[in-house]
Design a protein around this motif. Structure first.
Motif, PDB file in Angstrom:
ATOM      1  N   LEU A  32      -4.855  31.706 -35.449  1.00 31.34           N
ATOM      2  CA  LEU A  32      -3.871  31.524 -34.386  1.00 31.34           C
ATOM      3  C   LEU A  32      -4.617  31.215 -33.100  1.00 31.34           C
ATOM      4  CD1 LEU A  32      -0.807  31.906 -33.439  1.00 31.34           C
ATOM      5  CD2 LEU A  32      -1.558  34.162 -32.675  1.00 31.34           C
ATOM      6  N   LEU A  33      -4.197  30.171 -32.384  1.00 32.27           N
ATOM      7  CA  LEU A  33      -4.820  29.792 -31.126  1.00 32.27           C
ATOM      8  C   LEU A  33      -4.068  30.436 -29.965  1.00 32.27           C
ATOM      9  CD1 LEU A  33      -5.182  25.939 -31.767  1.00 32.27           C
ATOM     10  CD2 LEU A  33      -6.799  27.764 -32.358  1.00 32.27           C
ATOM     11  N   CYS A  34      -4.801  30.998 -29.009  1.00 33.15           N
ATOM     12  CA  CYS A  34      -4.167  31.562 -27.819  1.00 33.15           C
ATOM     13  C   CYS A  34      -4.909  31.074 -26.582  1.00 33.15           C
ATOM     14  CB  CYS A  34      -4.166  33.088 -27.872  1.00 33.15           C
ATOM     15  SG  CYS A  34      -3.287  33.832 -26.468  1.00 33.15           S
ATOM     16  N   ASP A  35      -4.287  30.130 -25.889  1.00 31.15           N
ATOM     17  CA  ASP A  35      -4.860  29.550 -24.668  1.00 31.15           C
ATOM     18  C   ASP A  35      -3.695  29.048 -23.831  1.00 31.15           C
ATOM     19  OD1 ASP A  35      -6.127  27.458 -22.841  1.00 31.15           O
ATOM     20  OD2 ASP A  35      -7.901  28.166 -23.906  1.00 31.15           O
ATOM     21  N   ASP A  36      -3.776  29.253 -22.522  1.00 38.40           N
ATOM     22  CA  ASP A  36      -2.631  28.871 -21.693  1.00 38.40           C
ATOM     23  C   ASP A  36      -2.595  27.390 -21.347  1.00 38.40           C
ATOM     24  OD1 ASP A  36      -4.890  29.221 -20.088  1.00 38.40           O
ATOM     25  OD2 ASP A  36      -3.723  29.713 -18.312  1.00 38.40           O
ATOM     26  N   HIS A  37      -3.595  26.614 -21.785  1.00 36.26           N
ATOM     27  CA  HIS A  37      -3.603  25.172 -21.538  1.00 36.26           C
ATOM     28  C   HIS A  37      -3.249  24.416 -22.825  1.00 36.26           C
ATOM     29  CE1 HIS A  37      -6.192  26.628 -18.181  1.00 36.26           C
ATOM     30  NE2 HIS A  37      -5.495  25.717 -17.522  1.00 36.26           N
ATOM     31  N   VAL A  78      -2.482  28.226 -38.059  1.00 33.95           N
ATOM     32  CA  VAL A  78      -1.118  28.570 -38.476  1.00 33.95           C
ATOM     33  C   VAL A  78      -0.162  28.687 -37.293  1.00 33.95           C
ATOM     34  CG1 VAL A  78      -1.891  29.727 -40.566  1.00 33.95           C
ATOM     35  CG2 VAL A  78      -1.645  31.040 -38.444  1.00 33.95           C
ATOM     36  N   GLY A  79      -0.681  28.657 -36.072  1.00 36.23           N
ATOM     37  CA  GLY A  79       0.192  28.752 -34.913  1.00 36.23           C
ATOM     38  C   GLY A  79      -0.597  28.713 -33.623  1.00 36.23           C
ATOM     39  N   GLU A  80       0.108  28.574 -32.518  1.00 39.59           N
ATOM     40  CA  GLU A  80      -0.545  28.572 -31.216  1.00 39.59           C
ATOM     41  C   GLU A  80       0.341  29.265 -30.190  1.00 39.59           C
ATOM     42  OE1 GLU A  80       0.202  24.469 -29.049  1.00 39.59           O
ATOM     43  OE2 GLU A  80      -0.815  24.118 -30.981  1.00 39.59           O
ATOM     44  N   ALA A  81      -0.316  29.921 -29.239  1.00 35.53           N
ATOM     45  CA  ALA A  81       0.397  30.670 -28.205  1.00 35.53           C
ATOM     46  C   ALA A  81      -0.182  30.337 -26.844  1.00 35.53           C
ATOM     47  CB  ALA A  81       0.278  32.168 -28.471  1.00 35.53           C
ATOM     48  N   GLY A  82       0.708  30.308 -25.832  1.00 41.78           N
ATOM     49  CA  GLY A  82       0.274  30.009 -24.478  1.00 41.78           C
ATOM     50  C   GLY A  82       0.159  31.239 -23.602  1.00 41.78           C
ATOM     51  N   ALA A 104       2.577  39.165 -35.246  1.00 38.06           N
ATOM     52  CA  ALA A 104       3.440  40.040 -36.033  1.00 38.06           C
ATOM     53  C   ALA A 104       4.197  39.259 -37.100  1.00 38.06           C
ATOM     54  CB  ALA A 104       4.416  40.763 -35.109  1.00 38.06           C
ATOM     55  N   ARG A 105       4.522  38.013 -36.781  1.00 37.96           N
ATOM     56  CA  ARG A 105       5.310  37.198 -37.710  1.00 37.96           C
ATOM     57  C   ARG A 105       4.441  36.406 -38.685  1.00 37.96           C
ATOM     58  NH1 ARG A 105       7.509  31.990 -37.171  1.00 37.96           N
ATOM     59  NH2 ARG A 105       6.981  31.920 -34.957  1.00 37.96           N
ATOM     60  N   GLY A 113      -4.450  44.063 -39.413  1.00 41.55           N
ATOM     61  CA  GLY A 113      -4.485  43.351 -38.143  1.00 41.55           C
ATOM     62  C   GLY A 113      -5.489  42.207 -38.160  1.00 41.55           C
ATOM     63  N   PRO A 114      -5.303  41.232 -37.263  1.00 42.56           N
ATOM     64  CA  PRO A 114      -6.236  40.115 -37.210  1.00 42.56           C
ATOM     65  C   PRO A 114      -7.516  40.475 -36.476  1.00 42.56           C
ATOM     66  CG  PRO A 114      -4.613  39.874 -35.478  1.00 42.56           C
ATOM     67  CD  PRO A 114      -4.222  41.104 -36.265  1.00 42.56           C
TER      68      PRO A 114
END
Length: 217
Positions: A14-19, A39-43, A53-54, A87-88
Motif C-alpha cells: 500500500l502506498l501512502c504519500d500526500d502527492h 494493492v492501493g494508495e492513500a493520500g 483494515a480493508r 498487521g502490515p
C-alpha cells in the motif's frame, strides 16, 4: 524453477504519500518489479489506516510528511501498535534524513527507512526484506543509526531541561527568558545547544524528541 515448486506470493504493498504524482511514479516503478503488487494508495494517514483494515497489505510504503491530519510517524505507530503477524510492516520512504526523523520513525515501529534517492534495484530489495521483517535502511540512514547506538542519548543540563519544558508549553523566547530570569540571548544560546544535542533544527521537533525520550522534567 522446479514445476513442483509453488510460486511465491507477491508482496502486497500500500502506498501512502500526500502527492498524487509521487504515488503515480511509485506505482509505475513497482509495476515493473517482480514479486511486488500495489494493492492501493492513500493520500493521508487516516486513509492509510482505513485501507489497511480493508485491504490487509503486507507492507505500507510510508511518507513522513502527509499534510493535514496525522503524519507518517503517527500513522506508523497506529499500524504497528498491536504486534503480531496480522498487521502490515511499514517501510518509510522519504526525503528527510535527520536524526530526529529517523529516531521517531523507528521508535514508532517502522521496519525500515529509505530515502527517495535510492536506486530501483535497492528499493525493490528493501521492500522484500522489510516485508519479511528484516531491517531495511538506506546507507546514510544506517550510518546515522550506528552513530546513535554508539551515543545512545543526549545529556541535557538542568537549565536546558527547564527551557525545553517551557518550550513544550508553546512559550516564545522572550517569555521563556522572563520566566527563568535570564536574557533572551541566553535562551537562544541554550536552544542552539539543545538542537545540536537532539539532532533537530526546529522547536516542534525538539519538543517531540524530548517527549519521546522523556527528557522533560
Amino acid at each position: 524453477m522446479n514445476p513442483s515448486t509453488p510460486p511465491t506470493a507477491p508482496v502486497r504493498v500500500l502506498l501512502c504519500d500526500d502527492h498524487a504524482v509521487v504515488r503515480a511514479g511509485l506505482q509505475a516503478l513497482l509495476d515493473s518489479a517482480d514479486g511486488i503488487e500495489v494493492v492501493g494508495e492513500a493520500g493521508t494517514g487516516e486513509e492509510a489506516l482505513a485501507l489497511c483494515a480493508r485491504l490487509r497489505p503486507d507492507l505500507v510504503l510510508m511518507d513522513l510528511q502527509l499534510g493535514a491530519g496525522i503524519d507518517g510517524v503517527e500513522t506508523t505507530r497506529r499500524l504497528t501498535a498491536t504486534p503480531g503477524e496480522d498487521g502490515p510492516r511499514v517501510l518509510v520512504l522519504t526525503t528527510y534524513d535527520t536524526d530526529a526523523d529517523i529516531t521517531r520513525a523507528m521508535r514508532a515501529g517502522a521496519t525500515g527507512y529509505l530515502l527517495k534517492a535510492e536506486r530501483p534495484e535497492e528499493f525493490f530489495a528493501a521492500i522484500h526484506a522489510a516485508a519479511q521483517g528484516r531491517m531495511a535502511l538506506s546507507p546514510p540512514v544506517a550510518t546515522r543509526v550506528m552513530a546513535q547506538m554508539r551515543h545512545p542519548g543526549p545529556t541535557l543540563t538542568d537549565r536546558e531541561r527547564d527551557i525545553l519544558a517551557h518550550l513544550s508549553q508553546g512559550l516564545a523566547n522572550r517569555e521563556i527568558a522572563r520566566a527563568l530570569f535570564i536574557s533572551e540571548a541566553t535562551v537562544k544560546t541554550h536552544l542552539g545547544r539543545i538542537y545540536a544535542k537532539l539532532g533537530v533544527d526546529t522547536r516542534a521537533a525538539a519538543v517531540a524528541i524530548a517527549k519521546e525520550q522523556r527528557l522533560l522534567p
